[in-house]
Scaffold this motif. Structure first.
Motif, PDB file in Angstrom:
ATOM      1  N   UNK A   1      76.554 139.695 -67.671  1.00 45.82           N
ATOM      2  CA  UNK A   1      75.891 138.480 -67.234  1.00 45.82           C
ATOM      3  C   UNK A   1      76.896 137.381 -66.955  1.00 45.82           C
ATOM      4  N   UNK A   2      76.353 136.398 -66.248  1.00 43.79           N
ATOM      5  CA  UNK A   2      77.161 135.225 -65.928  1.00 43.79           C
ATOM      6  C   UNK A   2      76.316 133.978 -66.155  1.00 43.79           C
ATOM      7  N   UNK A   3      76.968 132.935 -66.591  1.00 46.35           N
ATOM      8  CA  UNK A   3      76.309 131.644 -66.761  1.00 46.35           C
ATOM      9  C   UNK A   3      76.851 130.724 -65.666  1.00 46.35           C
ATOM     10  N   UNK A   4      75.932 130.142 -64.899  1.00 40.77           N
ATOM     11  CA  UNK A   4      76.304 129.293 -63.771  1.00 40.77           C
ATOM     12  C   UNK A   4      76.108 127.832 -64.172  1.00 40.77           C
ATOM     13  N   UNK A   5      77.111 127.011 -63.932  1.00 43.55           N
ATOM     14  CA  UNK A   5      77.033 125.584 -64.217  1.00 43.55           C
ATOM     15  C   UNK A   5      76.977 124.833 -62.892  1.00 43.55           C
ATOM     16  N   UNK A   6      76.150 123.799 -62.856  1.00 43.36           N
ATOM     17  CA  UNK A   6      75.993 123.045 -61.618  1.00 43.36           C
ATOM     18  C   UNK A   6      75.724 121.587 -61.924  1.00 43.36           C
ATOM     19  N   UNK A   7      75.833 120.779 -60.902  1.00 41.49           N
ATOM     20  CA  UNK A   7      75.419 119.389 -60.961  1.00 41.49           C
ATOM     21  C   UNK A   7      74.743 119.065 -59.631  1.00 41.49           C
ATOM     22  N   UNK A   8      73.965 118.013 -59.643  1.00 38.14           N
ATOM     23  CA  UNK A   8      73.306 117.574 -58.417  1.00 38.14           C
ATOM     24  C   UNK A   8      73.620 116.098 -58.237  1.00 38.14           C
ATOM     25  N   UNK A   9      73.998 115.726 -57.042  1.00 33.53           N
ATOM     26  CA  UNK A   9      74.503 114.379 -56.788  1.00 33.53           C
ATOM     27  C   UNK A   9      73.495 113.282 -57.087  1.00 33.53           C
ATOM     28  N   UNK A  10      72.212 113.550 -56.890  1.00 33.72           N
ATOM     29  CA  UNK A  10      71.208 112.508 -57.131  1.00 33.72           C
ATOM     30  C   UNK A  10      70.636 112.546 -58.543  1.00 33.72           C
TER      31      UNK A  10
END
Length: 83
Positions: free
Chosen positions: A47-56
């Protein structure tokens, strides 16, 4: 130590591929303005854990959109990354 290096390279490749998919192939409006900031891959590549952000700042909306696109992302990664 060599296994860690390979895991890290795979995580970096996955991050590039997922970022490209988000930018070009996922048309869900909830996923617009999302930046993939990192990927952690399990040592056995299961498995993989995905990290993200959103500009708004609408992270919950983006998470729902990404979860909805999860199957598509998996299939595209399976086609582009051969382990």
């Amino acid at each position: 130590m060599a296994n860690f290096d390979r895991t890290e390279r795979i995580a970096q490749q996955m991050q590039r591929e997922i970022a490209e998919l988000v930018r070009l192939k996922i048309n869900d409006p909830r996923v617009r303005l999302v930046t993939i900031t990192g990927v952690e891959v399990a040592g056995d590549y299961s498995h993989a854990k995905i990290f993200f952000t959103r500009l708004d700042g609408k992270h919950e909306e983006a998470r729902q959109g990404l979860e909805h696109a999860c199957g598509f992302v998996r299939s595209q990664l399976a086609n582009s990354i051969k382990l």
